[in-house]
Design an enzyme around this catalytic site. Structure first.
Site, short mmCIF file in Angstrom:
data_model
loop_
_atom_site.label_atom_id
_atom_site.label_comp_id
_atom_site.label_asym_id
_atom_site.label_seq_id
_atom_site.Cartn_x
_atom_site.Cartn_y
_atom_site.Cartn_z
N SER A 260 0.70 -1.13 0.09
CA SER A 260 -0.14 0.06 0.13
C SER A 260 0.70 1.34 -0.22
CB SER A 260 -1.15 -0.05 1.07
OG SER A 260 -0.28 0.17 2.37
N LYS A 305 -4.99 5.15 9.16
CA LYS A 305 -3.96 5.91 8.31
C LYS A 305 -4.19 7.37 8.47
CE LYS A 305 -2.31 1.85 5.56
NZ LYS A 305 -1.86 1.46 4.25
#
Length: 369
Positions: A260, A305
Site C-alpha cells: 500500500s 492511516k
C-alpha cells in the site's frame, strides 16, 4: 532499521499483513497461567495508528526514494506514506484496554496470520509484496513520465529453478521470443507454461547479452496466490522494474511490508524527475496500491492511516477511490484537524489533484454515500 516500543518489552517488530504494518510478536511464547498450559491470549489483533514516512525525505542518512543517473529536481513539503500498527498475543485485559482506551479496532487473528501459514511465511510474502509495490511504483512513474523500462532480477528463491541459472542484477529482455519490459510481462509469459516445461530467456548480464534455459518447477504452496491449489509454473525470481539505461530508483525503507505504499512512492519519483513541485510545499499524506499501469487500488486500515497523518500534521490525504466510503467515517477528533480527503483512482489523477491544490482550486474530495 525502525524500532517501535509498546507495552511488552519481549515484543519485536516484524512485517506482516496485506498493508504496511508494524506487528508486535512475543519472542518467548504465549502468556499462560503460571504452572499450567492454559493459554490466556485472545484470538484477536488490535489495529491502530502506525508511523508515517516522508517519501521526499530521508531515513538513516539515505533518501527514502533515491534516484541516480538522472537530474533530480528540487522538492519541498511532504509526501508521506502511512502504516498501520498491529498488536497480537494480547491477554483479554490488554485487548479490552486497547478497545476502551484507544481508537484501535479488534480483528480476528486470522486476518493477520492466515490459518496454516507461519509468521515467517507471512513475512516473506509481505516482503515480496513490498518489492512488487516498489517495482510497480517505478513502472507507473516511468510510464507517466514517458520513460522506457526494463526488468531486473532482484532476488532468487532457494526453492526456485532459476537460482542455478540466473544471477541478481540480470536484466531479462525476452522469454521465448516475447519482449519483457516490466515484471508483469515476465509473470505472464511464465504462466503460459506448466511445471517441468523449459523456457528460453534472453538476458543482459553486466550489459552483455546471453541466452539461457530454465526448466520450470511447480510453485511451492506458500507462494501460491490465496485460494489457488496449483499446479502453477514457478521460476523463483523476484524481479523489479527499473528505468532502461543508467537511471536507477531505490527505496530505502526497512521493516515495512505489503503493497500500500505504492502510490506515494510513485508520486515521489514523479516529483523528483519532473519540473516543479507536486506538493507546493504542503504536507501531503496518502496511501494506496498501484499497478504498473498507474491504477490506484484500495487498502486496509484507512481510518487509522488518516488519523496518523493528521497527528503528524498533514492537511491533505490522498484516498483510493474504493476506500472513500470508509474514509469519511473517521472520528470527530480527526475531522476537527481539518484534513482534506482527496479521492484518486490512478497516478495521473493524483498528480492532477495536487496541481489543483497548488493553483488554489478545489480538488475532488471523498463524500459519504
Amino acid at each position: 532499521m525502525l524500532q517501535v516500543s509498546f507495552w511488552n518489552r519481549r515484543n519485536r517488530t516484524v512485517v506482516i499483513g496485506a498493508v504496511p504494518v508494524l506487528v508486535m510478536v512475543s519472542l518467548v511464547g504465549l502468556p499462560r497461567v503460571p504452572g499450567t498450559n492454559i493459554d490466556l491470549t485472545v484470538p484477536y489483533a488490535a489495529q491502530g495508528k502506525g508511523p508515517t514516512f516522508n517519501t521526499l525525505g530521508s531515513v538513516e542518512g539515505k533518501d527514502v526514494v533515491e534516484i541516480s543517473g538522472a537530474d533530480v529536481d528540487k522538492t519541498s513539503g511532504n509526501l508521506n506514506m502511512t502504516t498501520v500498527a498491529v498488536r497480537t498475543n494480547m491477554t483479554l485485559a490488554q485487548a479490552l484496554g486497547r478497545w476502551l482506551a484507544t481508537d484501535d479496532t479488534l480483528v480476528p487473528i486470522e486476518q493477520v496470520f492466515p490459518s496454516g501459514v507461519s509468521p515467517e511465511q507471512v513475512q516473506e510474502r509481505n516482503a515480496a509484496a513490498f518489492a512488487a509495490s516498489e517495482s510497480n511504483a517505478t513502472s507507473a512513474a516511468m510510464k507517466y513520465l514517458k520513460r522506457p523500462m526494463e526488468t531486473m532480477v532482484m532476488d532468487l528463491s532457494e526453492k526456485g529453478p532459476a537460482k542455478d541459472v540466473l544471477e541478481v542484477n540480470d536484466v531479462i529482455t525476452e522469454v521465448d521470443g516475447e519482449k519483457i519490459t516490466v515484471p508483469a510481462d515476465l509473470l505472464k509469459e511464465v504462466q503460459k507454461h506448466q511445471p517441468d516445461e523449459t523456457i528460453k530467456l534472453k538476458i543482459l548480464r553486466q550489459s552483455r547479452p546471453q541466452q539461457v534455459e530454465v526448466k520450470l518447477a511447480d510453485t511451492p504452496k506458500e507462494f501460491l496466490p490465496k485460494g489457488e491449489k496449483g499446479p502453477r509454473a514457478f521460476l523463483g525470481v523476484t524481479s523489479v522494474a527499473q528505468p532502461a539505461g543508467d537511471v536507477r530508483v531505490n527505496y530505502n525503507l526497512n521493516d515495512i511490508g505489503g503493497p500500500s505504499a505504492g502510490l506515494m512512492f510513485s508520486l515521489a519519483v514523479v516529483d523528483k524527475l519532473s519540473p516543479g513541485e507536486l506538493t507546493g510545499g504542503k504536507f501531503i499524506a496518502g496511501t494506496g496500491t498501484i499497478d504498473a499501469e498507474g491504477k490506484v487500488g484500495p487498502i486496509g486500515g484507512i481510518t487509522h492511516k488518516i488519523a496518523a497523518a493528521a497527528d503528524a500534521g498533514a492537511k491533505v490525504f490522498l484516498v483510493p477511490e474504493e476506500n472513500c466510503g470508509e474514509a469519511v467515517t473517521i472520528p470527530d477528533s480527526v475531522k476537527e484537524k481539518d484534513i482534506k480527503l482527496v479521492k484518486v483512482d490512478k497516478l495521473e489523477t493524483a498528480v492532477e489533484q495536487l496541481n489543483k491544490l497548488n493553483h488554489g482550486e478545489e480538488p475532488q474530495v471523498c463524500t459519504a454515500k
